[in-house]
Design an enzyme around this catalytic site. Structure first.
Site, PDB file in Angstrom:
ATOM      1  N   HIS A   8      -7.196   1.174  -6.726  1.00 37.50           N
ATOM      2  CA  HIS A   8      -7.598   0.518  -5.475  1.00 37.50           C
ATOM      3  C   HIS A   8      -8.396  -0.744  -5.827  1.00 37.50           C
ATOM      4  CE1 HIS A   8      -8.113  -0.052  -1.342  1.00 37.50           C
ATOM      5  NE2 HIS A   8      -8.759   1.023  -0.984  1.00 37.50           N
ATOM      6  N   ARG A  23     -14.364  -6.579   2.123  1.00 39.95           N
ATOM      7  CA  ARG A  23     -12.924  -6.464   1.881  1.00 39.95           C
ATOM      8  C   ARG A  23     -12.216  -7.734   2.370  1.00 39.95           C
ATOM      9  NH1 ARG A  23     -10.283  -1.487   1.612  1.00 39.95           N
ATOM     10  NH2 ARG A  23      -8.389  -2.751   1.506  1.00 39.95           N
ATOM     11  N   ASP A  31     -16.895   8.893  -2.586  1.00 38.61           N
ATOM     12  CA  ASP A  31     -15.646   8.774  -1.829  1.00 38.61           C
ATOM     13  C   ASP A  31     -15.325  10.162  -1.279  1.00 38.61           C
ATOM     14  OD1 ASP A  31     -13.312   7.787  -0.744  1.00 38.61           O
ATOM     15  OD2 ASP A  31     -12.228   7.652  -2.636  1.00 38.61           O
ATOM     16  N   CYS A  59     -16.400   3.680   0.266  1.00 36.36           N
ATOM     17  CA  CYS A  59     -15.275   2.833   0.670  1.00 36.36           C
ATOM     18  C   CYS A  59     -14.786   3.137   2.086  1.00 36.36           C
ATOM     19  CB  CYS A  59     -14.146   2.936  -0.340  1.00 36.36           C
ATOM     20  SG  CYS A  59     -13.424   4.588  -0.511  1.00 36.36           S
ATOM     21  N   GLN A  88     -10.533  -2.792  -3.100  1.00 36.09           N
ATOM     22  CA  GLN A  88     -11.769  -2.134  -2.697  1.00 36.09           C
ATOM     23  C   GLN A  88     -12.851  -2.292  -3.762  1.00 36.09           C
ATOM     24  OE1 GLN A  88     -12.718  -0.340   0.295  1.00 36.09           O
ATOM     25  NE2 GLN A  88     -14.647  -0.780  -0.767  1.00 36.09           N
ATOM     26  N   ARG A  99       0.876  -1.172   0.000  1.00 35.68           N
ATOM     27  CA  ARG A  99       0.000   0.000   0.000  1.00 35.68           C
ATOM     28  C   ARG A  99       0.917   1.227   0.000  1.00 35.68           C
ATOM     29  NH1 ARG A  99      -5.411   1.212   1.954  1.00 35.68           N
ATOM     30  NH2 ARG A  99      -5.545   3.300   2.825  1.00 35.68           N
TER      31      ARG A  99
END
Length: 306
Positions: free
Chosen positions: A130, A293, A225, A265, A133, A103
């Site tokens: 991402h 997730r 988001d 998310c 996600q 990450r």
């Protein structure tokens, strides 16, 4: 030959659906107390150059549930943080570990790591992508709607890593997508071109508009988001002004289908990109999305490592 997950483009529709099907099975087994130690004796290295709640906890927990061992590697603890080239780190870790989840900020860093590694590399988030996600989002949509093909997704907000991965993921899975993004915060042209190609090849549509109401019209799914992603904190005040009118609220939801679901998310900034009212009304779906997730990342680990 090893397989990586660096971006949504890496997955064909069949591979994407295979991950979702494995995730469904693992979720069922976990809920019914059925052990699934598919990765006994395997070790996952997790490199974090960006802080995390959901990504770290879900990967650590998932690896443990699969019978393997998760190893947290902060950039402060690695020689990467002291200038060691990523290719040297990749070669060393490939001899100790069975896979790496990273990450970080730069997509190029993830791709360099994959190029020099002999083990699978999983993108846990970059500034461009991402994928973990978005796979969780697709899993949640399919759970709620029972299908993916032909649905309309509306994304409202920033042209960030989420919107770019969503564009490719939704079209690859057979959904149409409309994105409402301010001009100065647009997604990268490469993603627009790739989206056009996928849509044309699969008789789907996507468009990018400035008006959230246009995007939300007749949508089956509304996704948003935060307006200022990690690393953009200094732009918060500027972005609040720029994204005025891009809030997911009751007025916007009236334009979507009556049974439309809302996804986020997380973490959410209530009363900015989404109102308290709408977040709480759709909290069951949003927090199921967060749970997924865990299941979808376990599926990725099984698919790449087993």
């Amino acid at each position: 030959m090893k397989k990586d997950l660096l971006k949504m483009e890496d997955l064909s529709k069949d591979e994407l659906l295979d991950i979702l099907n494995i995730a469904d099975q693992l979720k069922y087994e976990l809920k019914h107390g059925i052990k699934h130690h598919h990765l006994d004796g395997k070790t996952l290295g997790m490199i974090f150059e960006k802080s995390s709640t959901r990504t770290r906890v879900s990967f650590e927990t998932g690896m443990y549930q699969l019978g393997g061992y998760p190893l947290f590697l902060s950039s402060n603890d690695l020689q990467i943080g002291r200038g060691e080239p990523i290719q040297d780190t990749a070669r060393v870790l490939s001899r100790y570990l069975n896979a790496i989840m990273i990450r970080t900020f730069s997509q190029e860093e993830v791709e360099s790591l994959a190029e020099c590694s002999d083990i699978p590399i999983i993108n846990g988030l970059t500034d461009d992508e991402h994928p973990c996600q978005v796979l969780a989002d697709l899993m949640t949509i399919r759970e709620s709607k029972n299908i993916l093909d032909g649905l309309k997704v509306a994304y409202i907000g920033d042209g960030n890593n989420m919107s770019q991965s969503l564009l490719i993921g939704c079209l690859t899975s057979g959904m149409n997508i409309s994105l409402a993004i301010p001009n100065n915060y647009m997604i990268k042209e490469d993603y627009i071109n790739k989206g056009m190609q996928i849509a044309e090849n699969n008789n789907l549509y996507f468009n990018i508009v400035n008006d959230p109401k246009e995007a939300a019209k007749d949508a089956d799914v509304i996704i948003t988001d935060v307006w200022a992603s990690m690393g953009k904190e200094k732009e918060v005040n500027e972005r609040i002004k720029a994204f005025k009118g891009y809030q997911v609220n009751a007025e916007l939801m009236k334009l979507a289908k009556k049974d439309a679901i809302v996804l986020h998310c997380l973490p959410a900034h209530r009363e900015e990109e989404i109102t308290e009212e709408i977040l709480e009304k759709h909290s069951d779906t949003i927090f199921e999305e967060a749970e997924n997730r865990l299941h979808v990342q376990k599926a990725i680990l099984v698919k790449l490592m087993k």
